[in-house]
Design an enzyme around this catalytic site. Structure first.
Site, PDB file in Angstrom:
ATOM      1  N   ARG A 174       0.645  -1.236   0.081  1.00 32.61           N
ATOM      2  CA  ARG A 174       0.193   0.049  -0.054  1.00 32.61           C
ATOM      3  C   ARG A 174       0.868   1.437  -0.127  1.00 32.61           C
ATOM      4  O   ARG A 174       1.385   1.435   0.938  1.00 32.61           O
ATOM      5  CB  ARG A 174      -0.914  -0.170   1.296  1.00 32.61           C
ATOM      6  CG  ARG A 174      -1.958  -1.066   1.110  1.00 32.61           C
ATOM      7  CD  ARG A 174      -3.002  -1.006  -0.009  1.00 32.61           C
ATOM      8  NE  ARG A 174      -4.427  -1.633  -0.086  1.00 32.61           N
ATOM      9  CZ  ARG A 174      -5.017  -1.859  -0.850  1.00 32.61           C
ATOM     10  NH1 ARG A 174      -4.596  -1.204  -2.080  1.00 32.61           N
ATOM     11  NH2 ARG A 174      -6.245  -2.399  -0.642  1.00 32.61           N
ATOM     12  N   SER A 216     -12.668   9.352   5.689  1.00 34.81           N
ATOM     13  CA  SER A 216     -12.024  10.505   6.295  1.00 34.81           C
ATOM     14  C   SER A 216     -12.639  11.719   5.404  1.00 34.81           C
ATOM     15  O   SER A 216     -12.031  12.502   4.718  1.00 34.81           O
ATOM     16  CB  SER A 216     -10.407  10.488   5.878  1.00 34.81           C
ATOM     17  OG  SER A 216      -9.769  11.811   6.419  1.00 34.81           O
ATOM     18  N   GLU A 233      -4.192  -4.706 -13.310  1.00 37.86           N
ATOM     19  CA  GLU A 233      -4.270  -3.764 -12.213  1.00 37.86           C
ATOM     20  C   GLU A 233      -3.000  -3.798 -11.078  1.00 37.86           C
ATOM     21  O   GLU A 233      -3.187  -3.057 -10.163  1.00 37.86           O
ATOM     22  CB  GLU A 233      -5.646  -3.768 -11.319  1.00 37.86           C
ATOM     23  CG  GLU A 233      -6.842  -3.765 -12.431  1.00 37.86           C
ATOM     24  CD  GLU A 233      -8.218  -3.979 -11.456  1.00 37.86           C
ATOM     25  OE1 GLU A 233      -8.107  -4.036 -10.400  1.00 37.86           O
ATOM     26  OE2 GLU A 233      -9.356  -3.900 -12.231  1.00 37.86           O
TER      27      GLU A 233
END
Length: 205
Positions: free
Chosen positions: A76, A130, A159
């Site tokens: 990530r 958020s 992807e």
């Protein structure tokens, strides 16, 4: 004594201008707006940048027969500074495409990222990730599965997905939350929900 509360909605926001400031893998918009205040009247006009993400679906895969969960592990970019690793333990997840229902996305992503199907899909909650800066909203589920043979590396090459499955007992997964090894919001929330409903779901063996 309870005081009268003024409740505001979408009609209490006035958007004067909206433009795309950046468009790449993601999109950022600049919005000029004003809104009503709790004291009455309006704020002055001001600008905010909005990270436009849309809606996502996250699924906790739980096998009540074996009392285990199946999580994903992948890189990530937002966790580059993580003190442990930017490879995070997470839920199966994907973005909602036009015309898809939440359940459609849950089914698609469970197949793509875990190579399996679920027997039952239990809604947990729908929440803003958020809201101070991004439009992303998540529908969270727990999916009941048979985890026999659910393993390996999955994801779509086009992807750039490289997703390794991590099968572990529910106890070990919850311990990873408590020690901070699992440190992303959707996974924490889903495992806390499972902790609350654990005994009831074990009866679905």
């Amino acid at each position: 004594m309870a005081q009268n509360r003024v409740e505001y909605g979408r009609d209490d926001v006035e958007i004067a201008a909206r433009e795309v400031a950046f468009k790449g893998f993601f999109r950022i918009e600049t919005i000029r707006l004003r809104h009503r205040t709790f004291a009455g009247g309006w704020t002055g006009y001001f600008e905010r940048e909005l990270f436009e993400r849309g809606e996502a679906v996250c699924v906790l895969l739980f096998d009540p027969q074996r009392d285990c969960v199946v999580l994903t592990e992948q890189f990530r970019i937002g966790a580059l500074a993580d003190e442990h690793s930017p490879w995070l333990l997470e839920l199966v997840a994907g973005m909602v495409e036009p015309g898809e229902s939440y359940a459609d996305v849950a089914q698609r992503e469970t197949a793509e990222e875990a190579g399996c199907t679920f027997n039952e899909l239990l809604p947990i909650c729908n929440y803003w990730v958020s809201p101070g800066g991004t439009s992303e909203r998540v529908q969270l589920y727990c999916a009941l599965i048979d985890s026999a043979g659910v393993e390996g590396v999955h994801g779509l090459a086009e992807e750039h997905e490289d997703i390794r499955l991590a099968k572990m007992s529910f106890g070990d997964a919850y311990a990873a939350v408590e020690c901070g090894r699992i440190n992303n919001a959707a996974t924490i929330m889903a495992l806390q929900w499972l902790h609350i409903h654990h005994s009831r779901l074990l009866q679905k063996k």
